[in-house]
Design a protein around this motif. Sequence first.
Motif, PDB file in Angstrom:
ATOM      1  N   SER A 138       0.822  -1.210   0.000  1.00 18.87           N
ATOM      2  CA  SER A 138       0.000   0.000   0.000  1.00 18.87           C
ATOM      3  C   SER A 138       0.857   1.262   0.000  1.00 18.87           C
ATOM      4  CB  SER A 138      -0.927   0.006   1.215  1.00 18.87           C
ATOM      5  OG  SER A 138      -0.178  -0.080   2.424  1.00 18.87           O
ATOM      6  N   SER A 139       1.928   1.279   0.791  1.00 14.82           N
ATOM      7  CA  SER A 139       2.802   2.456   0.824  1.00 14.82           C
ATOM      8  C   SER A 139       3.537   2.627  -0.498  1.00 14.82           C
ATOM      9  CB  SER A 139       3.805   2.344   1.975  1.00 14.82           C
ATOM     10  OG  SER A 139       4.679   1.237   1.786  1.00 14.82           O
ATOM     11  N   MET A 140       3.907   1.508  -1.122  1.00 13.67           N
ATOM     12  CA  MET A 140       4.570   1.582  -2.415  1.00 13.67           C
ATOM     13  C   MET A 140       3.610   2.145  -3.469  1.00 13.67           C
ATOM     14  SD  MET A 140       7.682   0.647  -2.228  1.00 13.67           S
ATOM     15  CE  MET A 140       7.809   0.731  -3.987  1.00 13.67           C
ATOM     16  N   ALA A 141       2.357   1.738  -3.419  1.00 14.23           N
ATOM     17  CA  ALA A 141       1.376   2.206  -4.398  1.00 14.23           C
ATOM     18  C   ALA A 141       1.113   3.700  -4.238  1.00 14.23           C
ATOM     19  CB  ALA A 141       0.081   1.417  -4.245  1.00 14.23           C
ATOM     20  N   VAL A 142       1.029   4.173  -2.993  1.00 11.72           N
ATOM     21  CA  VAL A 142       0.786   5.600  -2.754  1.00 11.72           C
ATOM     22  C   VAL A 142       1.956   6.442  -3.262  1.00 11.72           C
ATOM     23  CG1 VAL A 142       0.535   7.357  -0.954  1.00 11.72           C
ATOM     24  CG2 VAL A 142      -0.779   5.237  -0.814  1.00 11.72           C
ATOM     25  N   SER A 143       3.184   6.019  -2.919  1.00 15.03           N
ATOM     26  CA  SER A 143       4.352   6.789  -3.351  1.00 15.03           C
ATOM     27  C   SER A 143       4.506   6.752  -4.866  1.00 15.03           C
ATOM     28  CB  SER A 143       5.618   6.252  -2.665  1.00 15.03           C
ATOM     29  OG  SER A 143       5.875   4.908  -3.041  1.00 15.03           O
ATOM     30  N   MET A 144       4.196   5.613  -5.499  1.00 12.26           N
ATOM     31  CA  MET A 144       4.292   5.518  -6.949  1.00 12.26           C
ATOM     32  C   MET A 144       3.306   6.469  -7.618  1.00 12.26           C
ATOM     33  SD  MET A 144       5.820   3.884  -9.483  1.00 12.26           S
ATOM     34  CE  MET A 144       5.760   5.282 -10.558  1.00 12.26           C
ATOM     35  N   THR A 145       2.088   6.519  -7.097  1.00 12.11           N
ATOM     36  CA  THR A 145       1.083   7.431  -7.649  1.00 12.11           C
ATOM     37  C   THR A 145       1.513   8.884  -7.496  1.00 12.11           C
ATOM     38  OG1 THR A 145      -0.661   5.840  -7.086  1.00 12.11           O
ATOM     39  CG2 THR A 145      -1.336   8.107  -7.539  1.00 12.11           C
ATOM     40  N   ALA A 146       2.052   9.213  -6.318  1.00 10.78           N
ATOM     41  CA  ALA A 146       2.510  10.586  -6.081  1.00 10.78           C
ATOM     42  C   ALA A 146       3.639  10.952  -7.034  1.00 10.78           C
ATOM     43  CB  ALA A 146       2.958  10.732  -4.633  1.00 10.78           C
ATOM     44  N   PHE A 147       4.574  10.030  -7.245  1.00  6.99           N
ATOM     45  CA  PHE A 147       5.693  10.287  -8.159  1.00  6.99           C
ATOM     46  C   PHE A 147       5.182  10.584  -9.572  1.00  6.99           C
ATOM     47  CE2 PHE A 147       8.873   8.014  -5.340  1.00  6.99           C
ATOM     48  CZ  PHE A 147       9.632   9.150  -5.131  1.00  6.99           C
ATOM     49  N   VAL A 148       4.264   9.762 -10.046  1.00  2.64           N
ATOM     50  CA  VAL A 148       3.776   9.936 -11.414  1.00  2.64           C
ATOM     51  C   VAL A 148       3.090  11.289 -11.570  1.00  2.64           C
ATOM     52  CG1 VAL A 148       2.146   9.075 -13.128  1.00  2.64           C
ATOM     53  CG2 VAL A 148       3.570   7.463 -11.858  1.00  2.64           C
ATOM     54  N   VAL A 149       2.238  11.651 -10.611  1.00  6.56           N
ATOM     55  CA  VAL A 149       1.510  12.916 -10.703  1.00  6.56           C
ATOM     56  C   VAL A 149       2.471  14.102 -10.673  1.00  6.56           C
ATOM     57  CG1 VAL A 149      -0.130  14.427  -9.525  1.00  6.56           C
ATOM     58  CG2 VAL A 149      -0.610  11.975  -9.708  1.00  6.56           C
ATOM     59  N   VAL A 150       3.399  14.091  -9.710  1.00  4.32           N
ATOM     60  CA  VAL A 150       4.340  15.208  -9.575  1.00  4.32           C
ATOM     61  C   VAL A 150       5.257  15.298 -10.790  1.00  4.32           C
ATOM     62  CG1 VAL A 150       6.277  16.109  -8.227  1.00  4.32           C
ATOM     63  CG2 VAL A 150       4.258  15.217  -7.061  1.00  4.32           C
ATOM     64  N   TYR A 151       5.740  14.162 -11.265  1.00  2.98           N
ATOM     65  CA  TYR A 151       6.646  14.173 -12.412  1.00  2.98           C
ATOM     66  C   TYR A 151       5.946  14.706 -13.660  1.00  2.98           C
ATOM     67  CZ  TYR A 151      10.811  11.896 -10.531  1.00  2.98           C
ATOM     68  OH  TYR A 151      11.973  11.628  -9.854  1.00  2.98           O
ATOM     69  N   VAL A 152       4.700  14.292 -13.860  1.00  2.73           N
ATOM     70  CA  VAL A 152       3.971  14.768 -15.039  1.00  2.73           C
ATOM     71  C   VAL A 152       3.800  16.280 -14.970  1.00  2.73           C
ATOM     72  CG1 VAL A 152       1.740  14.735 -16.196  1.00  2.73           C
ATOM     73  CG2 VAL A 152       2.814  12.588 -15.521  1.00  2.73           C
ATOM     74  N   LEU A 153       3.459  16.799 -13.799  1.00  4.25           N
ATOM     75  CA  LEU A 153       3.244  18.238 -13.661  1.00  4.25           C
ATOM     76  C   LEU A 153       4.542  19.014 -13.795  1.00  4.25           C
ATOM     77  CD1 LEU A 153       0.668  18.317 -10.704  1.00  4.25           C
ATOM     78  CD2 LEU A 153       0.224  18.724 -13.126  1.00  4.25           C
ATOM     79  N   VAL A 154       5.563  18.610 -13.045  1.00  2.00           N
ATOM     80  CA  VAL A 154       6.817  19.379 -12.995  1.00  2.00           C
ATOM     81  C   VAL A 154       7.592  19.258 -14.300  1.00  2.00           C
ATOM     82  CG1 VAL A 154       9.040  19.613 -11.843  1.00  2.00           C
ATOM     83  CG2 VAL A 154       6.976  19.253 -10.491  1.00  2.00           C
ATOM     84  N   PHE A 155       7.858  18.033 -14.700  1.00  2.63           N
ATOM     85  CA  PHE A 155       8.698  17.845 -15.879  1.00  2.63           C
ATOM     86  C   PHE A 155       7.928  18.050 -17.176  1.00  2.63           C
ATOM     87  CE2 PHE A 155      10.807  15.398 -12.494  1.00  2.63           C
ATOM     88  CZ  PHE A 155      11.987  16.112 -12.449  1.00  2.63           C
ATOM     89  N   GLY A 156       6.618  17.855 -17.120  1.00  2.00           N
ATOM     90  CA  GLY A 156       5.812  18.215 -18.282  1.00  2.00           C
ATOM     91  C   GLY A 156       5.872  19.713 -18.543  1.00  2.00           C
ATOM     92  N   SER A 157       5.813  20.502 -17.455  1.00  2.00           N
ATOM     93  CA  SER A 157       5.935  21.955 -17.601  1.00  2.00           C
ATOM     94  C   SER A 157       7.310  22.345 -18.114  1.00  2.00           C
ATOM     95  CB  SER A 157       5.664  22.638 -16.257  1.00  2.00           C
ATOM     96  OG  SER A 157       4.366  22.339 -15.787  1.00  2.00           O
ATOM     97  N   GLY A 158       8.343  21.680 -17.581  1.00  2.00           N
ATOM     98  CA  GLY A 158       9.706  21.976 -18.033  1.00  2.00           C
ATOM     99  C   GLY A 158       9.912  21.661 -19.504  1.00  2.00           C
ATOM    100  N   ILE A 159       9.385  20.523 -19.946  1.00  2.00           N
ATOM    101  CA  ILE A 159       9.526  20.162 -21.363  1.00  2.00           C
ATOM    102  C   ILE A 159       8.738  21.135 -22.232  1.00  2.00           C
ATOM    103  CG2 ILE A 159       8.969  18.386 -23.066  1.00  2.00           C
ATOM    104  CD1 ILE A 159       9.596  16.311 -20.870  1.00  2.00           C
ATOM    105  N   GLY A 160       7.592  21.585 -21.724  1.00  2.00           N
ATOM    106  CA  GLY A 160       6.839  22.593 -22.463  1.00  2.00           C
ATOM    107  C   GLY A 160       7.631  23.879 -22.639  1.00  2.00           C
ATOM    108  N   MET A 161       8.348  24.294 -21.602  1.00  2.00           N
ATOM    109  CA  MET A 161       9.210  25.474 -21.708  1.00  2.00           C
ATOM    110  C   MET A 161      10.307  25.259 -22.741  1.00  2.00           C
ATOM    111  SD  MET A 161       9.623  26.536 -17.693  1.00  2.00           S
ATOM    112  CE  MET A 161      10.797  27.827 -18.103  1.00  2.00           C
ATOM    113  N   LEU A 162      10.876  24.067 -22.754  1.00  2.00           N
ATOM    114  CA  LEU A 162      11.928  23.773 -23.731  1.00  2.00           C
ATOM    115  C   LEU A 162      11.387  23.855 -25.157  1.00  2.00           C
ATOM    116  CD1 LEU A 162      13.797  20.751 -22.097  1.00  2.00           C
ATOM    117  CD2 LEU A 162      14.616  23.093 -22.329  1.00  2.00           C
ATOM    118  N   VAL A 163      10.201  23.308 -25.373  1.00  2.00           N
ATOM    119  CA  VAL A 163       9.611  23.335 -26.715  1.00  2.00           C
ATOM    120  C   VAL A 163       9.377  24.771 -27.162  1.00  2.00           C
ATOM    121  CG1 VAL A 163       7.576  22.722 -28.067  1.00  2.00           C
ATOM    122  CG2 VAL A 163       8.595  21.039 -26.523  1.00  2.00           C
TER     123      VAL A 163
END
Length: 495
Positions: free
Chosen positions: A430-455
């Motif tokens: 359960s703890s692994m699933a929660v942290s995995m979900t948090a990682f995916v959400v944060v990574y999509v938001l943060v690095f998606g924004s960064g890649i958008g800036m690069l484009v």
Amino acid sequence: MALSLRGRTLFPGLEKLSMQTVHDPALLLARFQFAFTVGVHIIFPAFSIGLAAYLAVLEGLWLRTGRPVFLDLYRYWIKVFSIVFGMGVVSGLVMSYEFGTNWSVFSRKAGPITGVLLSYEVMTAFFLEAGFLGVMLFGMNRVGRGLHFAATCCVSVGTLISMTWILSSNSWMQTPRGYTIDPATGRFMPADWLAIIFNPSFPFRLVHMGLAAFLSVAFIVGATGAWHMLKARRRGQVASEPVRVMFSMAMWMAAIVAPIQIMAGDAHGLNTLKYQPAKIAAMEGDWVSEDHAPELLFGIPNMKTEHTDYAVRLPLAGSLILTHSVNGRVPGMKDFPRDQRPPSYVIFFTFRIMVALGMLMVAVGLWSLWLRHRGKLYETPLFHRVALCMAPAGFLALLCGWITTEVGRQPWTVYGLLRTSDSVAPNALSSMAVSMTAFVVVYVLVFGSGIGMLVRLLGHTPHTGEHGTSPDHAPDILAARSHPAVVDPTHGEGA
């Protein structure tokens, strides 16, 4: 069953943990989480390594030739570098925490070696990069040309040093040397640091990864130039000099480095055949050792039936490619116990995707030489479209190569000595699933924004006089801000 040496348990206390299998959901999720975070992270350091070297070349050419176009390109790409470098630092911080949470057993056992190697990376490379990064980014008009060029070179060298230490640590996990094992704790203890650092696979991985970083950036630079040439063509215009120069430099890099990378990969394959034959067998989809072995161009490896279904074979090519002899013997996965075989159904395909992309890069490089010879390099829209489509090729090949290397090491974290199931912390699913979900959400938001800036940055067309002027005319910039008409006689108020 715990690993043992001459009847002694190497890792006492892990008997229960070692009963985990690759089908344990918590273990699979821990592996997937680390693969996800590393897969995102690895792109940005590779981008930084290649782009820092490119910036050093651009500034060096500007100082040597005095051509403003190289300064224009330097100022264009340094904005991209600043964002990529920042995302690389941020994405890398996460992994240090994962070592302590999800892989604490591995950290405790291998830490006396891998921890020291990574601390060397911080003390040498990271401090060097951090010390000169500010001068590189903000010091163009504040320090002399020579000092600024030295800062750029120091940042570039720092990225290469960082890659060196990290690959040394990873290569030691692939081909461990120079260690002893503490019989009381089961920890790997350093016995010969030179053997640890310069382990058998390290030189091959270092060259292969360095060339991959340079090629990945070359195709990003080339695709950017191709995009702006196509855009200028649609508008009935001629591409600016910076666009043509960046495209030309990228195609030179592809033409020269891509064939070298193929040869480096071949040498790496020979080294892997010697030290990790099970990985080679899984990559090739071979189940039975044989001489005069064919090369499987396509198939679907079946780990249950121990057979590669729908195989398309090229006679004798397997032995010729892997051993450089048609009589060479190629290993099969049946030579190894079932619980020591890598998952062939993964790396069989990632390896072939990597090779196919490498061949495409070679083809693009050769095509560019032919067009350059005919004087058509800047006047062939079809080639520009192909170069644009090849933008992610280098990074896709790099990711496929990384997956092949790391998944092919399974079921070990330290090859032949410490199993992955014996390296993971006993965390709840359960703890692994929660942290995995948090990682995916944060990574999509943060690095998606960064890649958008690069484009968006790359969508801006580099032009002559990028950022206004050269450092020699910095006082004129200040004057223009206060008295625009003094510098620009066409300014409305000044007229």
